[in-house]
Write a protein that holds these residues in place. Structure first.
Motif, PDB file in Angstrom:
ATOM      1  N   ALA A 270       0.841  -1.206   0.000  1.00 28.45           N
ATOM      2  CA  ALA A 270       0.000   0.000   0.000  1.00 28.45           C
ATOM      3  C   ALA A 270       0.875   1.253   0.000  1.00 28.45           C
ATOM      4  O   ALA A 270       0.586   2.220  -0.707  1.00 28.45           O
ATOM      5  N   LEU A 271       1.937   1.222   0.776  1.00 28.33           N
ATOM      6  CA  LEU A 271       2.868   2.354   0.830  1.00 28.33           C
ATOM      7  C   LEU A 271       3.496   2.597  -0.541  1.00 28.33           C
ATOM      8  O   LEU A 271       3.632   3.736  -0.981  1.00 28.33           O
ATOM      9  N   GLN A 272       3.854   1.535  -1.236  1.00 26.90           N
ATOM     10  CA  GLN A 272       4.478   1.651  -2.553  1.00 26.90           C
ATOM     11  C   GLN A 272       3.555   2.282  -3.584  1.00 26.90           C
ATOM     12  O   GLN A 272       4.018   2.965  -4.493  1.00 26.90           O
ATOM     13  N   ARG A 273       2.266   2.061  -3.442  1.00 25.99           N
ATOM     14  CA  ARG A 273       1.332   2.661  -4.404  1.00 25.99           C
ATOM     15  C   ARG A 273       0.790   4.009  -3.912  1.00 25.99           C
ATOM     16  O   ARG A 273      -0.099   4.584  -4.535  1.00 25.99           O
ATOM     17  N   GLY A 274       1.332   4.497  -2.776  1.00 27.05           N
ATOM     18  CA  GLY A 274       0.968   5.815  -2.272  1.00 27.05           C
ATOM     19  C   GLY A 274      -0.304   5.868  -1.457  1.00 27.05           C
ATOM     20  O   GLY A 274      -0.827   6.944  -1.180  1.00 27.05           O
ATOM     21  N   ASP A 275      -0.811   4.729  -1.050  1.00 27.62           N
ATOM     22  CA  ASP A 275      -2.049   4.658  -0.260  1.00 27.62           C
ATOM     23  C   ASP A 275      -1.691   4.609   1.230  1.00 27.62           C
ATOM     24  O   ASP A 275      -1.696   3.548   1.851  1.00 27.62           O
ATOM     25  N   ASN A 276      -1.384   5.769   1.790  1.00 29.17           N
ATOM     26  CA  ASN A 276      -0.922   5.840   3.176  1.00 29.17           C
ATOM     27  C   ASN A 276      -1.991   5.432   4.183  1.00 29.17           C
ATOM     28  O   ASN A 276      -1.672   4.836   5.215  1.00 29.17           O
ATOM     29  N   ALA A 277      -3.247   5.745   3.915  1.00 30.54           N
ATOM     30  CA  ALA A 277      -4.325   5.392   4.849  1.00 30.54           C
ATOM     31  C   ALA A 277      -4.443   3.877   4.988  1.00 30.54           C
ATOM     32  O   ALA A 277      -4.546   3.353   6.106  1.00 30.54           O
ATOM     33  N   THR A 278      -4.404   3.173   3.871  1.00 34.05           N
ATOM     34  CA  THR A 278      -4.492   1.713   3.915  1.00 34.05           C
ATOM     35  C   THR A 278      -3.238   1.122   4.551  1.00 34.05           C
ATOM     36  O   THR A 278      -3.325   0.184   5.350  1.00 34.05           O
ATOM     37  N   ALA A 279      -2.084   1.683   4.225  1.00 32.68           N
ATOM     38  CA  ALA A 279      -0.831   1.209   4.829  1.00 32.68           C
ATOM     39  C   ALA A 279      -0.894   1.347   6.348  1.00 32.68           C
ATOM     40  O   ALA A 279      -0.520   0.428   7.078  1.00 32.68           O
ATOM     41  N   ARG A 280      -1.386   2.476   6.823  1.00 35.33           N
ATOM     42  CA  ARG A 280      -1.499   2.709   8.268  1.00 35.33           C
ATOM     43  C   ARG A 280      -2.444   1.696   8.914  1.00 35.33           C
ATOM     44  O   ARG A 280      -2.180   1.164   9.978  1.00 35.33           O
ATOM     45  N   MET A 281      -3.556   1.410   8.240  1.00 34.04           N
ATOM     46  CA  MET A 281      -4.513   0.429   8.767  1.00 34.04           C
ATOM     47  C   MET A 281      -3.861  -0.944   8.910  1.00 34.04           C
ATOM     48  O   MET A 281      -4.003  -1.604   9.932  1.00 34.04           O
ATOM     49  N   TYR A 282      -3.094  -1.356   7.892  1.00 31.95           N
ATOM     50  CA  TYR A 282      -2.413  -2.649   7.961  1.00 31.95           C
ATOM     51  C   TYR A 282      -1.339  -2.656   9.056  1.00 31.95           C
ATOM     52  O   TYR A 282      -1.184  -3.649   9.776  1.00 31.95           O
ATOM     53  N   VAL A 283      -0.602  -1.571   9.176  1.00 37.12           N
ATOM     54  CA  VAL A 283       0.438  -1.489  10.206  1.00 37.12           C
ATOM     55  C   VAL A 283      -0.184  -1.608  11.596  1.00 37.12           C
ATOM     56  O   VAL A 283       0.307  -2.360  12.442  1.00 37.12           O
ATOM     57  N   GLU A 284      -1.259  -0.868  11.825  1.00 34.04           N
ATOM     58  CA  GLU A 284      -1.896  -0.899  13.147  1.00 34.04           C
ATOM     59  C   GLU A 284      -2.426  -2.286  13.473  1.00 34.04           C
ATOM     60  O   GLU A 284      -2.249  -2.779  14.588  1.00 34.04           O
ATOM     61  N   LYS A 285      -3.063  -2.926  12.507  1.00 36.85           N
ATOM     62  CA  LYS A 285      -3.572  -4.290  12.730  1.00 36.85           C
ATOM     63  C   LYS A 285      -2.413  -5.254  12.957  1.00 36.85           C
ATOM     64  O   LYS A 285      -2.465  -6.102  13.850  1.00 36.85           O
ATOM     65  N   GLY A 286      -1.360  -5.114  12.156  1.00 39.88           N
ATOM     66  CA  GLY A 286      -0.196  -5.981  12.320  1.00 39.88           C
ATOM     67  C   GLY A 286       0.450  -5.822  13.690  1.00 39.88           C
ATOM     68  O   GLY A 286       0.833  -6.801  14.326  1.00 39.88           O
ATOM     69  N   MET A 287       0.550  -4.574  14.164  1.00 32.03           N
ATOM     70  CA  MET A 287       1.138  -4.333  15.488  1.00 32.03           C
ATOM     71  C   MET A 287       0.255  -4.880  16.604  1.00 32.03           C
ATOM     72  O   MET A 287       0.761  -5.262  17.656  1.00 32.03           O
ATOM     73  N   ASN A 288      -1.054  -4.925  16.365  1.00 32.17           N
ATOM     74  CA  ASN A 288      -1.940  -5.556  17.358  1.00 32.17           C
ATOM     75  C   ASN A 288      -1.664  -7.046  17.472  1.00 32.17           C
ATOM     76  O   ASN A 288      -1.827  -7.630  18.542  1.00 32.17           O
ATOM     77  N   TRP A 289      -1.278  -7.651  16.350  1.00 31.31           N
ATOM     78  CA  TRP A 289      -0.950  -9.073  16.383  1.00 31.31           C
ATOM     79  C   TRP A 289       0.434  -9.284  16.983  1.00 31.31           C
ATOM     80  O   TRP A 289       0.591 -10.032  17.929  1.00 31.31           O
ATOM     81  N   ALA A 290       1.431  -8.663  16.399  1.00 34.47           N
ATOM     82  CA  ALA A 290       2.812  -8.792  16.879  1.00 34.47           C
ATOM     83  C   ALA A 290       3.642  -7.671  16.278  1.00 34.47           C
ATOM     84  O   ALA A 290       3.660  -7.501  15.060  1.00 34.47           O
ATOM     85  N   ASP A 291       4.317  -6.922  17.122  1.00 35.04           N
ATOM     86  CA  ASP A 291       5.161  -5.827  16.658  1.00 35.04           C
ATOM     87  C   ASP A 291       6.390  -6.411  15.961  1.00 35.04           C
ATOM     88  O   ASP A 291       6.858  -7.495  16.299  1.00 35.04           O
ATOM     89  N   SER A 292       6.884  -5.682  14.973  1.00 36.09           N
ATOM     90  CA  SER A 292       8.080  -6.127  14.257  1.00 36.09           C
ATOM     91  C   SER A 292       8.847  -4.912  13.760  1.00 36.09           C
ATOM     92  O   SER A 292       8.294  -3.811  13.652  1.00 36.09           O
ATOM     93  N   ALA A 293      10.102  -5.132  13.441  1.00 35.25           N
ATOM     94  CA  ALA A 293      10.930  -4.055  12.899  1.00 35.25           C
ATOM     95  C   ALA A 293      10.353  -3.554  11.571  1.00 35.25           C
ATOM     96  O   ALA A 293      10.389  -2.352  11.293  1.00 35.25           O
ATOM     97  N   SER A 294       9.826  -4.446  10.772  1.00 34.51           N
ATOM     98  CA  SER A 294       9.241  -4.054   9.482  1.00 34.51           C
ATOM     99  C   SER A 294       8.053  -3.111   9.687  1.00 34.51           C
ATOM    100  O   SER A 294       7.947  -2.080   9.014  1.00 34.51           O
ATOM    101  N   LEU A 295       7.180  -3.469  10.591  1.00 31.33           N
ATOM    102  CA  LEU A 295       6.016  -2.622  10.846  1.00 31.33           C
ATOM    103  C   LEU A 295       6.434  -1.267  11.415  1.00 31.33           C
ATOM    104  O   LEU A 295       5.883  -0.232  11.032  1.00 31.33           O
ATOM    105  N   GLN A 296       7.413  -1.269  12.307  1.00 30.38           N
ATOM    106  CA  GLN A 296       7.894  -0.008  12.874  1.00 30.38           C
ATOM    107  C   GLN A 296       8.507   0.875  11.791  1.00 30.38           C
ATOM    108  O   GLN A 296       8.295   2.091  11.773  1.00 30.38           O
ATOM    109  N   SER A 297       9.255   0.277  10.898  1.00 31.12           N
ATOM    110  CA  SER A 297       9.876   1.021   9.807  1.00 31.12           C
ATOM    111  C   SER A 297       8.828   1.648   8.890  1.00 31.12           C
ATOM    112  O   SER A 297       8.939   2.815   8.484  1.00 31.12           O
TER     113      SER A 297
END
Length: 164
Positions: free
Chosen positions: A131-158
């Motif tokens: 999503a970030l690569q295609r410029g869709d920051n809102a969707t990228a943020r939604m995926y990051v937040e959901k991913g961090m709810n499951w398990a935090d990672s260096a990739s998600l933090q980056s």
């Protein structure tokens, strides 16, 4: 030359006749829809083991991986309440890098084990990156937040840092 062609034709005819008369695995011939959920689950596991050996990188478009995912999908569809079948399907989606299906499958499972949270988080990170690569920051943020709810990672933090 004619004799060689004729012999080849006779040999192929004999081979074809032998294959027609040989007993076949009727379940395999009928496909996953004709099999029970437990048979599909067992077949999915069998194909996944074979695929692990046959291919250096797992992708759904590889024949054995496709068969494993398809049989797993049928098992999970036939017994929608069977957590083992659904978790295995989510694992196969993750392993074969079918990120959106993996993400959705993990989301439907509810309570996840620690390992499952890692896999779910990975699927969210991959989708966030796309999503970030295609410029869709809102969707990228939604995926990051959901991913961090499951398990935090260096990739998600980056990715989150790039969104700020």
């Amino acid at each position: 030359m004619k004799k060689i062609l004729m012999l080849t034709a006779f040999a192929l005819t004999g081979l074809a006749a032998a294959q027609d008369s040989a007993p076949a695995d009727t379940m395999e011939m009928a496909g996953p829809a004709a099999m029970s959920a437990s048979e599909n689950f067992a077949k999915a596991q069998e194909y996944a083991v074979q695929a692990d050996v046959a291919y250096p990188v797992p992708f759904y478009d590889r024949t054995l991986w496709k068969a494993a995912v398809d049989h797993s999908y049928y098992a999970a569809s036939m017994e929608a309440g069977n957590r083992d079948y659904n978790a295995y399907l989510a694992q196969l989606y993750t392993k074969t890098q079918w990120w959106i299906n993996a993400y959705n499958a993990w989301g439907r499972l509810g309570d996840l084990s620690e390992q499952e949270k890692q896999w779910a988080s990975l699927s969210a990170a991959k989708l966030a990156y796309l999503a970030l690569q295609r410029g869709d920051n809102a969707t990228a943020r939604m995926y990051v937040e959901k991913g961090m709810n499951w398990a935090d990672s260096a990739s998600l933090q980056s990715i989150m840092k790039r969104l700020q």
